[in-house]
Design a protein around this motif. Structure first.
Motif: not given
Length: 616
Positions: A176-186, A227-228, A553-561
């Motif tokens: 899993v990865a987390v990121g604001d791909y559409d730059n809308d603030g969320d 993923a990153c 965005s995305g790091r370590a063992y297949q995680s995000h923090f």
């Protein structure tokens, strides 16, 4: 070369013969016999021997396994510098992971899964998202298992909001990865599955929509891994790197046995799979640029990964852990084209010129010399690897010198974090442990299926000390851990821990360390850079203490923090200078900033937003 020789088992046997004479100088003599133990990479059935024992955080105490051993010494511990309390039950989190197997020993079962902490609803608290497995061939269930999102309500209470948020994917979760791909603030959510991947778009009202098809990032029917999100070409839009593990896990599946016990196949039993790079088109869609970027020219067995600026040249490079193959380090030319330099950079192999069962990697400047280092977890009978960054994109394995492998050698290591747990201004290390085989102790009594996780204290002099025995009841839990994440869940100024355990409930550790040290949280808001400042570097100076960190965005063992950066400041109650070097160009500098608060830095603004938090 036989299939066995190309697998994790073969790699570990070669390690035993080639490096035993060297390794005995850096590990305790009592562990030397564990070299051959890593030849057994065995399976566990859906209903395991472990699951038949009482539900206890310490399975060895239940008397169920021969030869159980812990990460610590087993002696009565003296009070140490850290204090972690296991608080899972009081949080209201009832998630239970499943690997989805029924005794066929598919390789996916052994590597699931990662998890994420992120503020999905923008209320300032870090929420928790757990990945789950799914029924594999031959497995039937009445209710399909699903991923779960828990909203942080404060005071260590969490509410399951999976259904209302719309993120209960029932695919087979791996990364899993987390990121604001559409730059809308969320913050948006990307899942790297076995099978089609999923991109959830965050609407900013507590709900998400699956936009995978429109975005074009499903990645086919593959075995996912880490993923990153990263801004590979520095255009202000987050691109997406997707690691892939092996090909044809059903078609090429093979049942293996050792000592009469069934076990999982290793990655060497399958064809490796090149990774995928998607370029963000800036309109909600992505284009697969794996070939033209240079990424698809190299096939690996990707696991965990981290994207960071390895050489300090202002663009984002990519490090990928490959399971019993040479690791990848993709050097970015600044325009999103990559050259693989793992061997020449010194991170393809370990000190002994062996590849390892590379699992996950975190990135931080553990020795405060201004360069981002790597700490990578490995398989049983192998040391995790601490790669010290010498500058200019060159690394050396300093694991033995630094004591970074203490407590981890007998076990399979997974999640990892380089985190300042006591706010003294240097990064400590956490390693999540647990074997892939619940029957391992019947053929190898040098290790155990359930294992204690390891906590290493940074002495501030380039070395680590294993303080697991003296760091509270949270470090006495024994389960088969996988992903681990690190964030300040109660906003008290110190970093807490959440661990996903295979086929069990998670472990949630509250950091109760008290020492009077100060801290600061930094959250970035890009304007011309991507919204979350992913890839931007922050330098914090307080007195004689200077630290750096990047937003990943995305790091370590297949995680995000860690989207919100954390800096321990020791005795310093103010930051003299805080500099942000934004990805894509531009620098902002703030001076004379009070400590013990969260600082929101918006690109181009000389007046930061700040929210006071109680001190830790």
């Amino acid at each position: 070369m036989s299939r066995l020789a190309g697998s994790r088992e073969g790699s570990s046997v070669r390690w035993g013969y080639k490096a035993a004479s060297i390794a005995c100088t850096v590990v305790a003599a009592g562990l030397a016999c564990s070299y051959l133990a890593s030849a057994w990479h065995a399976p566990r059935p859906e209903t395991s021997v472990a699951d038949s024992l009482p539900a206890s955080p310490d399975r060895a105490a239940a008397g169920g396994f021969p030869g159980s051993r812990s990460a610590g010494s087993g002696k009565a511990p003296a009070a140490g510098p850290f204090r972690f309390r296991e608080v899972t039950e009081q949080t209201g989190i009832t998630f239970v992971h499943t690997h989805g197997g029924c005794g066929q020993r598919y390789i996916m079962e052994s590597v699931s899964a990662g998890l994420a902490t992120f503020d999905y609803d923008g209320d300032g608290d870090e929420d928790v998202y757990f990945l789950n497995g799914a029924p594999l061939r031959g497995t039937t269930v009445e209710d399909a298992p699903a991923n779960a999102l828990y909203r942080n309500d404060g005071d260590w209470k969490f509410t399951d909001v999976t259904s209302e948020a719309g993120v209960g994917d029932t695919g087979y979760g791996l990364g899993v990865a987390v990121g604001d791909y559409d730059n809308d603030g969320d913050p948006d959510l990307y899942l790297n599955n076995f099978g089609p991947n999923v991109l959830y778009q965050n609407h900013g009202d507590g709900t998400f929509t699956d936009v995978t098809a429109r975005a074009g990032v499903g990645n086919g029917d593959r075995v996912g891994a880490g993923a990153c999100f990263l801004d590979a070409d520095r255009d202000g839009h987050l691109d997406l790197y997707v690691a892939n593990y092996v090909k044809a896990p059903y078609e090429d599946h093979i049942m293996r046995y050792f000592g009469g016990y069934p076990r999982y196949p290793g990655p060497g039993d399958f064809e490796p799979d090149p990774d995928t790079l998607y370029r963000n088109n800036g309109d909600g869609t992505f284009t697969d640029v794996s070939l033209e970027s240079g990424v698809a020219q190299h096939a690996g067995t990707g696991m965990g990964m981290v994207a960071f600026d390895c050489d300090g040249d202002g663009d984002t490079d990519v490090f990928v852990c490959n399971d019993v193959k040479a690791n990848f380090l993709f050097e970015n030319d600044g325009h999103g084209r990559f050259r693989e330099i793992g061997l020449t950079a010194g991170v393809g192999y370990n000190f002994y010129a062996n590849h390892t069962g590379s699992m996950g990697a975190d990135c931080a400047d553990y020795d405060n010399d201004g360069h981002l280092d790597l700490f990578m977890t490995s398989y049983q009978g192998e040391l995790p690897v601490l790669y010290r960054n010498l500058g200019g994109g060159c690394f050396e394995d300093v694991t033995a010198v630094a004591g970074a492998g203490d407590g981890s050698f007998p076990y399979v290591n997974w999640g990892v974090g380089l985190v300042d747990f006591d706010n003294d201004g240097d990064r400590d290390a956490f390693v999540a442990n647990g074997h892939v085989d619940d029957l391992i102790e019947f053929v190898d009594q040098t290790t155990s299926y359930y294992a204690r996780n390891v906590l290493l204290m940074n002495t501030g002099r380039g070395r680590f000390v294993n303080v697991s025995d003296s760091s509270g009841d949270g470090l006495r839990v024994k389960l088969a851990s996988r992903g681990a994440v690190f964030d300040d869940l109660d906003d008290d100024g110190d970093v807490d821990v959440v661990v996903l355990n295979s086929h069990r409930e998670p472990t949630i550790l509250r950091n109760d360390t008290t020492n009077g040290n100060h801290w600061i949280h930094v959250r970035l808001r890009g304007t011309t850079a991507n919204r979350d400042g992913v890839g931007s570097r922050v330098t914090v100076s307080a007195g004689d203490l200077t630290q750096i960190a990047e937003v990943h965005s995305g790091r370590a063992y297949q995680s995000h923090f860690g989207s919100r950066l954390h800096f321990g400041l020791g005795a310093h109650d103010r930051v003299d200078r805080l500099e942000v070097r934004w990805i894509g160009g531009g620098t902002d500098v703030l001076e004379d900033v009070a400590a013990d608060r969260e600082l929101i830095v918006t690109q181009g603004s000389t007046t930061p937003g700040a929210e006071a938090r109680p001190g830790g």
